[in-house]
Design an enzyme around this catalytic site. Structure first.
Site, PDB file in Angstrom:
ATOM      1  N   GLY A   1       0.825  -1.205   0.000  1.00  0.00           N
ATOM      2  CA  GLY A   1       0.000   0.000   0.000  1.00  0.00           C
ATOM      3  C   GLY A   1       0.853   1.245   0.000  1.00  0.00           C
TER       4      GLY A   1
ATOM      5  CD  GLN B   1      -3.888  10.538   4.676  1.00  0.00           C
ATOM      6  OE1 GLN B   1      -4.643   9.609   4.996  1.00  0.00           O
ATOM      7  NE2 GLN B   1      -4.036  11.761   5.144  1.00  0.00           N
TER       8      GLN B   1
ATOM      9  CG  ASP C   1      -0.556   0.555  -3.879  1.00  0.00           C
ATOM     10  OD1 ASP C   1      -1.638  -0.002  -4.163  1.00  0.00           O
ATOM     11  OD2 ASP C   1      -0.452   1.451  -3.027  1.00  0.00           O
TER      12      ASP C   1
ATOM     13  CE1 TYR D   1      -9.663   1.346   7.613  1.00  0.00           C
ATOM     14  CE2 TYR D   1     -10.522   2.852   9.275  1.00  0.00           C
ATOM     15  CZ  TYR D   1      -9.461   2.344   8.553  1.00  0.00           C
ATOM     16  OH  TYR D   1      -8.194   2.828   8.778  1.00  0.00           O
TER      17      TYR D   1
END
Length: 315
Positions: free
Chosen positions: A10, A14, A36, A141
């Site tokens: 990932g 961010q 990624d 989540y």
């Protein structure tokens, strides 16, 4: 002594973009492999296009590069996850199990996975939310994060896997835009301000939430991972605190630099999510175990964030 060989899953996200850069500055570019599902626009070191839901591809990557540590950051975030809950659960949990199983079988030195304040729900105290409390999250989540915390504890107790985790509050970044979280407004608002544009906030002006500036978030992650194993008492996930503020408070700080900045408030479905989260968290355990202490309050964060966002907009 053999050097660590680190895989960041990932790495385009961010947190991943910043963490990858920091890890490479510490360990050397060749020692840190970014990954990624798509390649980045610019590659400043080795990078692998990797779908972490494919366990065979993950195993092959770990063996080919001699990986000793994994930072697993891939996930569908809170707001985006509510648009397709089953997909969010499938991706978040499948990638987590793949990483944990590879760590167990290959005997990796360490694994990091991020949890979140989304793990808390209506039953947890809203102020100074303690390390150990009710975990009844309101989003898929958050449910996946609670499950991940429990599995992390299980893999450590059952198999001895050294898994470490932080419950991140909202992360205020400057390198990249956020990817579908409930605290995204606190990044977006700065980018609109420096472009002299009005901002429409999707939360009420009085919505108090825990936040953390990216520099503090990255430093906390690295300090946790570098701490001696005997110092790590929490094998679910450590509470992490930075600074709590409301949209109205951050707007007031921004107006010190941009007096004409305007904000309108149009709460959407994310307001219900935010209302179920803590307003502040108690991170005493992180301080006691590995010396955590934030460096950015709202005023300092705003000053640095505006400076960096202004430079970004001029590029």
């Amino acid at each position: 002594m053999a050097k660590d060989k680190i895989l960041v899953i990932g790495a385009n996200g961010q947190i991943g973009t910043v963490l990858l850069e920091q890890l490479r500055s510490i360990h050397g570019a060749d020692q840190v492999i970014g990954s990624d599902i798509v390649a980045p626009r610019e590659e400043n070191g080795p990078f692998v296009v990797l779908d972490a839901t494919n366990v065979l591809a993950l195993v092959e990557t770990v063996h080919r590069h001699g990986i000793t540590q994994i930072y697993h950051l891939a996930a569908v975030l809170s707001a985006k996850g509510e648009l397709d809950p089953l997909r969010a659960w499938e991706l978040n949990m499948r990638t987590l199990f793949n990483v944990f199983e590879v760590a167990r079988e290959v005997k990796l030195d360490k694994v990091f996975f991020p949890s979140s304040i989304a793990a808390f729900g209506d039953s947890a105290p809203q102020y100074d939310t303690p390390q150990a409390t009710y975990l009844d999250p309101s989003t898929v989540y958050g449910i996946s994060k609670v499950a991940g915390e429990n599995w992390a504890g299980y893999y450590h107790k059952r198999y001895g896997v050294d898994i470490r985790s932080l419950r991140y509050p909202g992360v205020i970044s400057y390198q990249s835009m956020p990817g579908g979280g409930t605290t995204d407004y606190a990044v977006e608002i700065f980018h609109e301000a420096v472009q002299h544009k009005p901002y429409t906030c999707f939360l009420r002006e009085d919505t108090l939430l825990p936040m953390i500036y990216m520099d503090d978030a990255i430093r906390a992650t690295l300090e946790l991972m570098e701490a001696p194993v005997e110092n790590i008492r929490i094998r679910s996930s450590y509470n992490l605190a930075g600074v709590s503020f409301t949209p109205a408070q951050v707007t007031a700080e921004i107006k010190r630099y941009y007096p004409d900045f305007e904000v309108q408030y149009q709460p959407d479905f994310r307001q219900m999510i935010a209302d179920s989260w803590p307003k502040s968290v108690d991170d005493t355990a992180a301080y006691q175990d590995w010396g955590w202490k934030p460096q950015f309050d709202l005023a300092r964060m705003t000053q640095v964030k505006i400076g960096r966002a202004s430079c970004r907009e001029r590029v």
